[in-house]
Write a protein that holds these residues in place. Structure first.
Motif, mmCIF file in Angstrom:
data_model
loop_
_atom_site.group_PDB
_atom_site.id
_atom_site.type_symbol
_atom_site.label_atom_id
_atom_site.label_comp_id
_atom_site.label_asym_id
_atom_site.label_seq_id
_atom_site.Cartn_x
_atom_site.Cartn_y
_atom_site.Cartn_z
ATOM 1 N N PRO A 81 4.451 -9.398 -12.488
ATOM 2 C CA PRO A 81 3.680 -9.994 -11.395
ATOM 3 C C PRO A 81 3.226 -8.922 -10.401
ATOM 4 O O PRO A 81 3.932 -7.941 -10.152
ATOM 5 C CB PRO A 81 4.656 -10.969 -10.751
ATOM 6 N N LEU A 82 2.043 -9.124 -9.883
ATOM 7 C CA LEU A 82 1.487 -8.170 -8.919
ATOM 8 C C LEU A 82 2.005 -8.484 -7.523
ATOM 9 O O LEU A 82 2.066 -9.647 -7.110
ATOM 10 C CB LEU A 82 -0.042 -8.244 -8.934
ATOM 11 N N ASP A 83 2.387 -7.449 -6.810
ATOM 12 C CA ASP A 83 2.814 -7.621 -5.433
ATOM 13 C C ASP A 83 1.580 -7.768 -4.548
ATOM 14 O O ASP A 83 0.501 -7.259 -4.867
ATOM 15 C CB ASP A 83 3.640 -6.423 -4.974
ATOM 16 N N HIS A 84 1.735 -8.442 -3.438
ATOM 17 C CA HIS A 84 0.626 -8.590 -2.500
ATOM 18 C C HIS A 84 1.114 -8.248 -1.092
ATOM 19 O O HIS A 84 2.308 -8.227 -0.831
ATOM 20 C CB HIS A 84 0.066 -10.011 -2.551
ATOM 21 N N GLY A 85 0.195 -7.978 -0.238
ATOM 22 C CA GLY A 85 0.532 -7.667 1.139
ATOM 23 C C GLY A 85 0.050 -6.285 1.522
ATOM 24 O O GLY A 85 -0.576 -5.569 0.727
ATOM 25 N N PRO A 86 0.356 -5.863 2.753
ATOM 26 C CA PRO A 86 -0.098 -4.552 3.223
ATOM 27 C C PRO A 86 0.508 -3.413 2.392
ATOM 28 O O PRO A 86 1.706 -3.396 2.115
ATOM 29 C CB PRO A 86 0.424 -4.496 4.662
ATOM 30 N N GLY A 87 -0.317 -2.505 1.947
ATOM 31 C CA GLY A 87 0.133 -1.351 1.184
ATOM 32 C C GLY A 87 0.427 -1.651 -0.289
ATOM 33 O O GLY A 87 0.903 -0.775 -1.006
ATOM 34 N N ALA A 88 0.118 -2.855 -0.737
ATOM 35 C CA ALA A 88 0.421 -3.220 -2.123
ATOM 36 C C ALA A 88 -0.423 -2.418 -3.108
ATOM 37 O O ALA A 88 0.042 -2.051 -4.172
ATOM 38 C CB ALA A 88 0.202 -4.718 -2.337
ATOM 39 N N TRP A 89 -1.677 -2.147 -2.730
ATOM 40 C CA TRP A 89 -2.530 -1.388 -3.639
ATOM 41 C C TRP A 89 -1.988 0.017 -3.838
ATOM 42 O O TRP A 89 -2.069 0.582 -4.918
ATOM 43 C CB TRP A 89 -3.965 -1.345 -3.125
ATOM 44 N N ARG A 90 -1.401 0.615 -2.794
ATOM 45 C CA ARG A 90 -0.838 1.955 -2.905
ATOM 46 C C ARG A 90 0.450 1.910 -3.740
ATOM 47 O O ARG A 90 0.674 2.773 -4.581
ATOM 48 C CB ARG A 90 -0.533 2.512 -1.514
ATOM 49 N N ALA A 91 1.266 0.897 -3.535
ATOM 50 C CA ALA A 91 2.522 0.777 -4.272
ATOM 51 C C ALA A 91 2.288 0.453 -5.743
ATOM 52 O O ALA A 91 3.153 0.700 -6.586
ATOM 53 C CB ALA A 91 3.393 -0.312 -3.640
ATOM 54 N N SER A 92 1.104 -0.098 -6.077
ATOM 55 C CA SER A 92 0.851 -0.457 -7.473
ATOM 56 C C SER A 92 0.775 0.777 -8.368
ATOM 57 O O SER A 92 0.982 0.676 -9.575
ATOM 58 C CB SER A 92 -0.447 -1.250 -7.580
ATOM 59 N N GLY A 93 0.488 1.937 -7.798
ATOM 60 C CA GLY A 93 0.408 3.164 -8.588
ATOM 61 C C GLY A 93 1.740 3.871 -8.713
ATOM 62 O O GLY A 93 1.855 4.840 -9.467
#
Length: 71
Positions: free
Chosen positions: A56-68
């Motif tokens: 599952p994909l995380d959501h919230g502030p900084g999630a796009w950075r943490a996805s990498g």
């Protein structure tokens, strides 16, 4: 045959030969003595469906950075 013994099976139609009765007896006894289902080897990690599904994909502030980042 004594009164206490019951036949394993009986032929209700037709006249089987001695060989046919012997074959039927062998099949019935083999099925009755079977140990249940055959043991299956454990599934390999390549066949595991959990590896084919997406986490599952995380959501919230900084999630796009943490996805990498590695999990």
């Amino acid at each position: 045959m004594s009164a206490e013994e019951k036949p394993l099976f009986s032929v209700v139609k037709g006249e089987p030969t001695a060989e046919e009765l012997a074959a039927l007896t062998a099949v019935v006894l083999a099925a009755a003595s079977g140990g249940g289902e055959p043991e299956r080897p454990p599934a390999s990690a390549w066949a595991a469906r959990s590896g084919q599904t997406r986490k599952p994909l995380d959501h919230g502030p900084g999630a796009w950075r943490a996805s990498g980042l590695p999990r």
